[in-house]
Design a protein around this motif. Structure first.
Motif, PDB file in Angstrom:
ATOM      1  N   TRP A   1      43.899  46.339  20.506  1.00 54.96           N
ATOM      2  CA  TRP A   1      42.890  47.275  19.980  1.00 54.96           C
ATOM      3  C   TRP A   1      42.285  48.123  21.097  1.00 54.96           C
ATOM      4  CZ3 TRP A   1      42.147  42.295  21.183  1.00 54.96           C
ATOM      5  CH2 TRP A   1      41.049  41.983  22.002  1.00 54.96           C
ATOM      6  N   CYS A   2      41.809  49.273  20.705  1.00 53.34           N
ATOM      7  CA  CYS A   2      41.107  50.186  21.603  1.00 53.34           C
ATOM      8  C   CYS A   2      39.681  50.374  21.062  1.00 53.34           C
ATOM      9  CB  CYS A   2      41.763  51.563  21.624  1.00 53.34           C
ATOM     10  SG  CYS A   2      43.554  51.556  21.797  1.00 53.34           S
ATOM     11  N   VAL A   3      38.776  50.757  21.945  1.00 59.13           N
ATOM     12  CA  VAL A   3      37.422  51.093  21.518  1.00 59.13           C
ATOM     13  C   VAL A   3      37.080  52.448  22.126  1.00 59.13           C
ATOM     14  CG1 VAL A   3      34.992  50.424  21.514  1.00 59.13           C
ATOM     15  CG2 VAL A   3      36.785  48.654  21.447  1.00 59.13           C
ATOM     16  N   ASP A   4      36.661  53.395  21.285  1.00 61.59           N
ATOM     17  CA  ASP A   4      36.405  54.733  21.830  1.00 61.59           C
ATOM     18  C   ASP A   4      34.977  54.850  22.344  1.00 61.59           C
ATOM     19  OD1 ASP A   4      34.675  55.347  19.751  1.00 61.59           O
ATOM     20  OD2 ASP A   4      35.995  56.828  18.822  1.00 61.59           O
ATOM     21  N   SER A   5      34.629  56.010  22.853  1.00 60.83           N
ATOM     22  CA  SER A   5      33.323  56.197  23.512  1.00 60.83           C
ATOM     23  C   SER A   5      32.165  56.049  22.522  1.00 60.83           C
ATOM     24  CB  SER A   5      33.286  57.571  24.180  1.00 60.83           C
ATOM     25  OG  SER A   5      33.655  58.570  23.251  1.00 60.83           O
ATOM     26  N   ASN A   6      32.443  56.163  21.233  1.00 64.13           N
ATOM     27  CA  ASN A   6      31.399  55.933  20.226  1.00 64.13           C
ATOM     28  C   ASN A   6      31.358  54.487  19.737  1.00 64.13           C
ATOM     29  OD1 ASN A   6      30.738  58.726  20.167  1.00 64.13           O
ATOM     30  ND2 ASN A   6      32.540  59.072  18.881  1.00 64.13           N
ATOM     31  N   GLY A   7      32.173  53.652  20.364  1.00 65.68           N
ATOM     32  CA  GLY A   7      32.209  52.256  19.947  1.00 65.68           C
ATOM     33  C   GLY A   7      33.096  52.013  18.736  1.00 65.68           C
ATOM     34  N   LEU A   8      33.849  53.042  18.300  1.00 62.70           N
ATOM     35  CA  LEU A   8      34.745  52.857  17.158  1.00 62.70           C
ATOM     36  C   LEU A   8      36.028  52.148  17.596  1.00 62.70           C
ATOM     37  CD1 LEU A   8      34.359  56.316  15.360  1.00 62.70           C
ATOM     38  CD2 LEU A   8      33.418  54.092  14.661  1.00 62.70           C
ATOM     39  N   ARG A   9      36.493  51.294  16.715  1.00 63.45           N
ATOM     40  CA  ARG A   9      37.650  50.461  17.038  1.00 63.45           C
ATOM     41  C   ARG A   9      38.897  50.969  16.321  1.00 63.45           C
ATOM     42  NH1 ARG A   9      38.395  44.345  17.773  1.00 63.45           N
ATOM     43  NH2 ARG A   9      40.397  43.891  16.776  1.00 63.45           N
ATOM     44  N   LEU A  10      40.025  50.943  17.044  1.00 57.57           N
ATOM     45  CA  LEU A  10      41.345  51.246  16.493  1.00 57.57           C
ATOM     46  C   LEU A  10      42.252  50.097  16.887  1.00 57.57           C
ATOM     47  CD1 LEU A  10      43.419  54.528  16.976  1.00 57.57           C
ATOM     48  CD2 LEU A  10      44.291  52.322  17.724  1.00 57.57           C
ATOM     49  N   GLY A  11      42.866  49.417  15.891  1.00 55.40           N
ATOM     50  CA  GLY A  11      43.686  48.262  16.241  1.00 55.40           C
ATOM     51  C   GLY A  11      45.050  48.300  15.607  1.00 55.40           C
ATOM     52  N   PHE A  12      45.878  47.354  16.005  1.00 54.07           N
ATOM     53  CA  PHE A  12      47.281  47.320  15.584  1.00 54.07           C
ATOM     54  C   PHE A  12      47.557  46.356  14.440  1.00 54.07           C
ATOM     55  CE2 PHE A  12      49.712  49.817  18.677  1.00 54.07           C
ATOM     56  CZ  PHE A  12      48.680  50.179  19.528  1.00 54.07           C
ATOM     57  N   GLY A  13      46.542  45.595  14.021  1.00 49.75           N
ATOM     58  CA  GLY A  13      46.852  44.512  13.089  1.00 49.75           C
ATOM     59  C   GLY A  13      47.597  43.429  13.840  1.00 49.75           C
ATOM     60  N   GLU A  14      47.968  42.399  13.118  1.00 53.50           N
ATOM     61  CA  GLU A  14      48.594  41.251  13.770  1.00 53.50           C
ATOM     62  C   GLU A  14      50.091  41.425  14.001  1.00 53.50           C
ATOM     63  OE1 GLU A  14      45.995  37.580  11.901  1.00 53.50           O
ATOM     64  OE2 GLU A  14      47.983  38.032  11.116  1.00 53.50           O
ATOM     65  N   CYS A  15      50.566  40.768  15.051  1.00 50.63           N
ATOM     66  CA  CYS A  15      52.006  40.564  15.236  1.00 50.63           C
ATOM     67  C   CYS A  15      52.180  39.043  15.286  1.00 50.63           C
ATOM     68  CB  CYS A  15      52.482  41.225  16.519  1.00 50.63           C
ATOM     69  SG  CYS A  15      54.245  41.026  16.818  1.00 50.63           S
ATOM     70  N   ARG A  16      52.563  38.471  14.146  1.00 45.67           N
ATOM     71  CA  ARG A  16      52.458  37.024  13.946  1.00 45.67           C
ATOM     72  C   ARG A  16      53.816  36.391  13.681  1.00 45.67           C
ATOM     73  NH1 ARG A  16      48.558  33.340  11.386  1.00 45.67           N
ATOM     74  NH2 ARG A  16      46.997  34.993  11.447  1.00 45.67           N
ATOM     75  N   GLY A  17      54.013  35.208  14.200  1.00 45.14           N
ATOM     76  CA  GLY A  17      55.233  34.464  13.912  1.00 45.14           C
ATOM     77  C   GLY A  17      55.021  32.975  14.100  1.00 45.14           C
ATOM     78  N   LYS A  18      55.641  32.185  13.223  1.00 45.42           N
ATOM     79  CA  LYS A  18      55.494  30.724  13.270  1.00 45.42           C
ATOM     80  C   LYS A  18      56.856  30.114  13.586  1.00 45.42           C
ATOM     81  CE  LYS A  18      53.606  26.976  10.439  1.00 45.42           C
ATOM     82  NZ  LYS A  18      52.847  26.690   9.213  1.00 45.42           N
ATOM     83  N   ILE A  19      56.847  29.078  14.391  1.00 47.52           N
ATOM     84  CA  ILE A  19      58.096  28.447  14.812  1.00 47.52           C
ATOM     85  C   ILE A  19      58.543  27.394  13.798  1.00 47.52           C
ATOM     86  CG2 ILE A  19      59.270  27.162  16.655  1.00 47.52           C
ATOM     87  CD1 ILE A  19      58.277  30.014  17.406  1.00 47.52           C
ATOM     88  N   LEU A  20      59.743  27.584  13.273  1.00 41.34           N
ATOM     89  CA  LEU A  20      60.363  26.572  12.406  1.00 41.34           C
ATOM     90  C   LEU A  20      61.228  25.653  13.265  1.00 41.34           C
ATOM     91  CD1 LEU A  20      61.606  28.860   9.467  1.00 41.34           C
ATOM     92  CD2 LEU A  20      59.425  27.610   9.656  1.00 41.34           C
TER      93      LEU A  20
END
Lengths: 432, 432
Positions: free
Chosen positions: A403-422
């Motif tokens: 995620w990034c935070v701009d000079s106004n404190g607003l957040r921009l993120g990527f969501g999760e990149c998730r994986g579980k080990i079987l």
């Protein structure tokens, strides 16, 4: 700029983001994957939105509305960055409270009810059809950390490292979207003996990377000059380049990693457009040498200030914790430089191709982008809420965040990149 | 078995072959690439043949006739080996003099006139849409020869070499069909100094390989057992893995070859079906170690007896000559073993994927599959009809050829795998 949607301050998908993805969701026969954007805790189905005249105030996209009905983002990407920019800005206005296009969605209960879907009800798909995938190695701290483990500090970095973005061709077919489980791979590993055994990997690892999708092709034999490279970059995702370290150390000489990597690589589901990241430009790791002319850039802020973290939930545990924090500024080369180097001999790139940064570790302890580094090649275990780990165990779940935070404190993120080990197949043969 | 077509004894495309390709040709609006087979000096357009009830006596193919109108062989390949076998045998009967299906083509002047085209009038296309391309390194004499040049005879082969088919992910987008010219690539090379220069390659080379296309997919996480691997192999082509040796030696540490290979790889135009090669099975290079269980085969004749040669026509010369002769039996691992190893960790393969053997050199002088070997890394020039060469010069044309001869003296060949070297762009930038 405020939205009529209820977007919490910690949402990745704020009004300054508008990332694109591919979704289906239950109900009304929506079983065909289509294009959507994420906003707050919802997705806007652009197939439905466009069919319902949602883009009626944007003439430039009118001849191309079919792209929102495609099962990948390739056709949208191929429209080019000026069009992506217009569509994103338009959607920002659509989502803006009492904005110029308020009648399209804010004031249309009917369209809202059929085009906005809770993200919790959405199924995501691989956002692009990937022709070729290339993984680079531009995270200098990672390259150094790994080099120290194998060759000592004096020879940690190879002689070519500062002269070119080192990279290799990866496997496109094993790239999966966030949420896909990852089967522990069998392979050849050296055990105590000097002969290899056929065994599930004992050293399963993650790698924290940033990925870039391309939106422009070049023909065979025609390099992409550095000045033109930015136009080829569609958007960015988080990338977990899962690695079997014991398979890798045995197989990789002399042609590089192969089965150690091709069992799965996970990307986050929502592509953050290149334009959305423009406000977050920053300087990368300075290159101390004078690079060759084709790689020389006059852009000082060539990489992005994206906070990155790795969250690990141990199998069977009820809570996990962040095990590393890094930042995507820890890159020696920018994506335009990677692309230009990739094509310098004439290699053709296609819309949808994926470039990976390589593991992005930071300069200090606690910033390691892989377990190989964090555990000093398995020699040092660590603690996750009272659970001990060196490499990944069955049932472990790894979540990359950015995620990034701009000079106004607003957040921009990527969501999760998730994986579980079987767990690995018994006897190496698929049994389901 | 004799054909009503006039097929000379030295034709690659005899009645025992029936290779498949993708063509267009002038006249009657035939600008859409479609499926064809090569027979003697002609091609049979299967789009036209099938539309004209040419397959009326083969019920199994009736529901699938659309595959012959596709611009690649992928859809035909995906029908599976039992169907390929039936179609090939059927076409052999169609081409047999006074055979059971003589009324379909031999006796139909009308259909012959619109479906048979002289090969000299045909334009060939890449036969398959290639998702991923993997190049192996199973030519043991080549691996040894190159190892000797770099590390001396004692350490020529790496410790893993006899335990697994070493391979790496190649670049699918730069694979081109025979006849496509190859632009000399720019890149980073080490000159006299220890710093690299940005320059066109000075050590441009070819590599003599055999390629195999796949006709069956496996899902992520599900390995292909060795017993099932043969069913996944659609057919074979010649493959020239053009290489920039100076780029390679500088860039390849530690992740393997990259720009040294991704500027172009050429395949022959006509895919020789796996079934056509069955009579030419032979033993490969024996492996002195006891290989791990998943790679252990009870098939003794696991590779093919294909004569291979490299013909070089120097730029500006009126005649060229054969510079090397080899045979595809010079492989330590078979294609089924390569495929099984590739998927042992669960890597998914797709219909149309290409596997390369790696350079196939023979054990003696005159059998070198690359100029790197023939010239001892450029230290020893050689003579082509009075013209001196070490590496390839602009205007040079390289033709790979491959053929088998059966016990009746009948020939089955691959056709040419041809490419001509174009001079590098001035200043590295495309100017056409």
């Amino acid at each position: 700029m405020e939205s009529w949607l209820d977007i919490t301050p910690h949402s990745d998908f704020s009004l300054i983001n508008i990332p694109f993805g591919i979704i289906t969701y239950p109900g009304a026969g929506i079983s065909t994957p289509r294009v959507a954007v994420a906003i707050g805790d919802q997705a806007l189905d652009l197939a439905v939105f466009s069919t319902s005249q949602g883009f009626s105030k944007l003439p430039v996209i009118q001849p191309h509305l079919h792209v929102f009905h495609e099962p990948t983002l390739n056709a949208f990407a191929a429209l080019g960055r000026p069009v992506h920019r217009r569509v994103r800005e338009y959607l920002q206005k659509v989502f803006t409270k009492n904005g110029p296009y308020r009648e399209l969605l804010q004031d249309s209960q009917e369209l809202r009810s059929v085009s906005l879907i809770k993200l919790t009800s959405v199924r995501n798909y691989l956002p692009m059809q990937i022709g070729d995938y290339t993984d680079f190695y531009v995270g200098k701290h990672h390259a150094y950390n790994v080099g120290v483990l194998f060759r000592g500090p004096a020879n940690a970095l190879q002689p070519n490292y500062s002269h070119l973005p080192v990279g290799y061709h990866g496997r496109a077919s094993s790239i999966v979207v966030s949420g896909t489980s990852v089967r522990r791979p069998w392979g050849q590993i050296l055990d105590a003996e000097s002969s290899p055994i056929y065994h599930p990997t004992k050293r399963l690892d993650y790698e924290l990377e940033l990925g870039a999708f391309l939106c422009k092709s070049n023909r065979l034999g025609t390099p992409v000059a550095l000045a033109d490279a930015e136009d080829c970059l569609f958007g960015y995702v988080l990338l977990n380049d899962w690695s079997a370290r014991d398979v890798q150390s045995w197989e990789y000489v002399p042609l590089g990693p192969f089965n150690a990597k091709n069992f799965a690589s996970t990307v986050s589901a929502w592509v953050v457009l290149a334009d959305a990241l423009e406000p977050f430009r920053t300087e990368g790791i300075p290159n101390e040498i004078d690079v060759l002319s084709y790689l020389r850039s006059n852009v000082t802020e060539a990489v992005f200030n994206i906070n990155l973290e790795i969250f690990l939930l141990p199998g069977g545990a009820t809570s996990g914790s962040v095990v590393s924090r890094s930042n995507s500024c820890n890159m020696l080369w920018s994506f335009p430089q990677m692309l230009t180097h990739h094509t310098v001999g004439g290699c053709p790139m296609n819309v949808g191709d994926l470039l990976g940064s390589g593991t992005i570790s930071g300069p200090e302890a606690g910033m390691e982008g892989s377990l190989l580094e964090l555990t000093r090649s398995g020699s040092k275990s660590f603690d996750v809420n009272g659970v001990e780990r060196t490499f990944l165990e069955d049932g472990d779940e790894v979540v990359l965040r950015g995620w990034c935070v701009d000079s106004n404190g607003l957040r921009l993120g990527f969501g999760e990149c998730r994986g579980k080990i079987l767990s690995a197949w018994v006897n190496g043969i698929a049994s389901e």
